[in-house]
Scaffold this active site. Structure first.
Site, mmCIF file in Angstrom:
data_model
loop_
_atom_site.group_PDB
_atom_site.id
_atom_site.type_symbol
_atom_site.label_atom_id
_atom_site.label_comp_id
_atom_site.label_asym_id
_atom_site.label_seq_id
_atom_site.Cartn_x
_atom_site.Cartn_y
_atom_site.Cartn_z
ATOM 1 N N ASP A 303 0.899 -1.147 -0.184
ATOM 2 C CA ASP A 303 0.031 0.052 -0.057
ATOM 3 C C ASP A 303 0.822 1.255 0.074
ATOM 4 O OD1 ASP A 303 -2.495 -1.149 -0.301
ATOM 5 O OD2 ASP A 303 -2.593 -1.522 2.000
ATOM 6 N N TYR A 387 -10.279 0.433 3.347
ATOM 7 C CA TYR A 387 -9.633 0.104 4.618
ATOM 8 C C TYR A 387 -9.198 1.570 5.038
ATOM 9 C CZ TYR A 387 -9.390 -4.427 6.650
ATOM 10 O OH TYR A 387 -9.496 -5.637 7.349
#
Length: 657
Positions: A303, A387
């Site tokens: 990420d 998220y």
């Protein structure tokens, strides 16, 4: 009463700028202008990040170069060529592009601009529209597409292309929460240079969930009654002081930084005038999904390395994300089109009561002593599509440092038939399952325990093996094993033996003759389950251990490698650097701890997930000769209901035996 202080870290400087101050919008703008003026770029140009040259900043702090010179690197992509470069820019009296280093054009991360363009390309694609029509979806404006990195699953037929693929969600209207309605089986593959939808995989129609997942107040009925206000009041102001990016609090002194790749960074942490850490950050995040489902098996994301924590950083809100007397810091990053972007309130800093620091009630003398703990928290939050991740660095009055990683947001779901067995996840709604997955957080700690030269020692408990020394069978030894070289420095936790690590000074000792040290413990670890030949096992080798260690090298910046997007699995990262087998004894030491969560979902985490927390603790271990918090003032005892007038007695008054 809730109060706020605000400090812009991207506006005018507070006196002379420090070499480690984050990049400002003006600096980013000047650097991009120099790159564009060079003349070698085409018409369609994208940018992935600008970052401070920290090696040059170190040299400036040491006085080796003028502190007024700022060096930064900009990653730029020419979509028409296609080509990419790292461009070193010098900002001084004669600003210039000092170097253009070619980079594989596929490798820079995905910008938010590119993700939006990829989603738009999907909505305009007849192939994509046809796949949606099979599922009764005809208004493509209500379809969400998240551009995902391909991560080791690039089809051979598209070799050499810079690719992404899309996960697809459907909203019933503009106000609907689309993440509760996965469109199962539809997988578009997009060329990120041409923004062409190359193909759309269709793995079969699965009914979509009819259930909504509103997150707004009242979405699931009336609000719970009886919750009364809880205000944090500091009538005399906070106990910290801030000068530019320099923070001082209760013996602590450090600098706040911010980078495109990592987001929040802490520099030069000292406690009571002694150095502890040179640098601290969450350096990388890797999230593999553990389900062979057609819309899940590709999911394994770096990420930070493939998207960047900086652009994903939230603008925080007083009373919502942070409570109390807050000092906010803005931050800036380079947007995908080359523009500087300012995040207001990107970083939150505040004090917090943390219960008891130490206490003893002496029953014989009828005297009790107690001290309350106060901690200083520096935090920020990133949203990665569905998220949300919070990073909370806490400093304590006894010299302890903690990092809490908070996981929340929405789980990434896929569609299932009503009678389908869910083998590798959990059913959470009608026609919706969430696969089992993992979150790994690769941290970076540049240690400086009582000076720049440190060493690493592993410690554990074991029973005394010699019966002659242990006649009663209860003797337990504390065993310390020096980790002298990189070949020994890939370590794993073992809670059953109380395994932890000591970072020792190579030059200072305490009054007992031991090296002064800090102790590292990891509270939250996981092991990978993928087969050794799997993409996830080969692509992120750093997750196979809980601690790595290397000597400092300015070229070794990210635990999972400099450019994980489209990388050959395992080609770069800490596991590669360690093959040099350098000495770790008395060096500038860099630790790479790895926190991990094995996330087997619960229905109670749907539609939004209550916070889960992972924790790293770094605490003095022989750094001091006694408790360093003996000088904390005694708290004031209040009687009855707490009001401003109830301050009659100290908590150290005599107590009944």
């Amino acid at each position: 009463m809730t109060e706020m202080l605000h400090l812009s870290v991207v506006g005018p400087s507070h006196g002379e700028r420090h070499p480690f101050d984050p990049l400002t919008p003006a600096e980013i703008e000047r650097a991009v202008a120099l790159i564009r003026a060079d003349g070698r770029l085409g018409a369609r140009v994208g940018f992935w990040g600008a970052y401070l040259d920290e090696a040059a900043a170190r040299a400036a702090v040491a006085g080796a170069v003028p502190a007024t010179v700022r060096r930064l690197t900009v990653v730029v992509i020419d979509h028409d060529a296609p080509a990419a470069w790292e461009v070193d820019v010098v900002l001084d009296d004669a600003p210039r592009c000092a170097d253009w280093r070619p980079v594989d054009h596929r490798r820079p991360g995905i910008t938010s601009d590119e993700a939006r363009s990829a989603a738009r390309a999907c909505r305009e694609s007849p192939l994509f529209q046809a796949a949606l029509a099979k599922r009764g979806i005809h208004d493509v404006s209500l379809v969400m597409i998240d551009a995902e990195s391909m991560g080791g699953f690039e089809p051979e037929r598209y070799a050499g292309r810079r690719l992404t693929w899309g996960t697809v969600w459907h909203r019933t209207d503009e106000g609907d929460n689309g993440y509760v309605r996965p469109v199962q089986g539809v997988v578009p593959i997009i060329d990120m240079h041409t923004m062409e939808v190359l193909e759309v995989e269709d793995h079969g129609v699965v009914p979509m969930s009819p259930e909504a997942g509103p997150l707004e107040p009242g979405g699931f009925g009336p609000d719970r009654p009886g919750l009364r206000p809880l205000d944090v009041v500091q009538p005399e102001g906070p106990s910290f002081t801030v000068t530019g990016h320099l923070v001082e609090w209760q013996g602590w002194r450090f600098r706040i930084g911010f980078t495109h790749r990592e987001g929040l960074v802490l520099h030069d942490l000292e406690f009571l005038g002694r150095s502890v850490l040179r640098r601290a950050s969450c350096n990388e995040m890797y999230v593999p999904y553990l389900d062979p489902n057609s819309t899940q098996y590709r999911k394994n994301f770096f990420d930070w390395g493939e998207y960047g924590a900086g652009p994903l950083t939230n603008s925080l809100e007083l009373g919502c994300d942070c409570l109390g007397l807050i000092r906010y810091f803005d931050a800036a990053y380079l947007g995908g089109a080359g523009e500087p972007v300012t995040i207001r309130n990107a970083i939150c800093m505040h004090e917090e009561d943390d219960s008891i620091l130490w206490k003893h009630n002496d029953l014989r003398r009828g005297v009790g002593q107690v001290r309350r703990s106060r901690r200083l928290i520096v935090s920020n939050f990133q949203t990665v599509a569905n998220y949300d991740y919070g990073f909370y660095w806490s400093l304590y009055q006894d010299g302890r440092i903690e990092l809490e990683v908070k996981l929340t947001g929405m789980l990434s779901a896929s569609g299932v038939e009503a009678d389908e067995e869910v083998r590798y996840g959990r059913r959470v709604a009608e026609h919706v399952q969430v696969p089992t997955h993992q979150h790994y957080f690769g941290l970076r700690l540049d240690t400086a325990i009582d000076g720049p030269l440190n060493r690493l020692v592993e410690a554990h408990a074991e029973g005394e093996p010699d019966p002659a020394l242990d006649p009663y069978g209860n003797a337990v030894r504390h065993v310390r094993t020096p980790i002298r070289r990189e070949s020994e420095a890939a370590r794993s936790t073992d809670p059953a033996t109380a395994r932890h690590w000591r970072v020792e000074s190579a030059t200072a000792t305490n009054r007992y003759g031991e090296p002064t040290a800090y102790r590292l413990t990891l509270q939250g670890t996981a092991r990978p389950f993928g087969r050794p030949d799997s993409v996830m096992a080969r692509r992120a080798p750093f997750v196979h251990r809980h601690l790595w260690a290397t000597p400092y090298d300015p070229a070794e910046r990210f635990v999972g490698g400099q450019y994980p997007n489209h990388a050959e699995p395992g080609e770069d990262g800490v596991h590669v650097w360690q093959r040099q087998d350098r000495s770790l004894d008395g060096v500038e030491l860099v630790l790479w701890p790895v926190l991990g969560s094995h996330h087997y979902p619960r229905p109670e985490q749907w539609p939004v997930m209550p916070v889960d927390t992972l924790r790293m603790v770094l605490e003095p271990d022989g750094f001091f000769d006694r408790n360093p918090a003996m000088d904390i003032p005694a708290p004031v005892r209040k009687t009855g209901h707490a009001t401003p007038g109830d301050q009659a007695a100290s908590c150290c008054s005599p107590t009944e035996p």
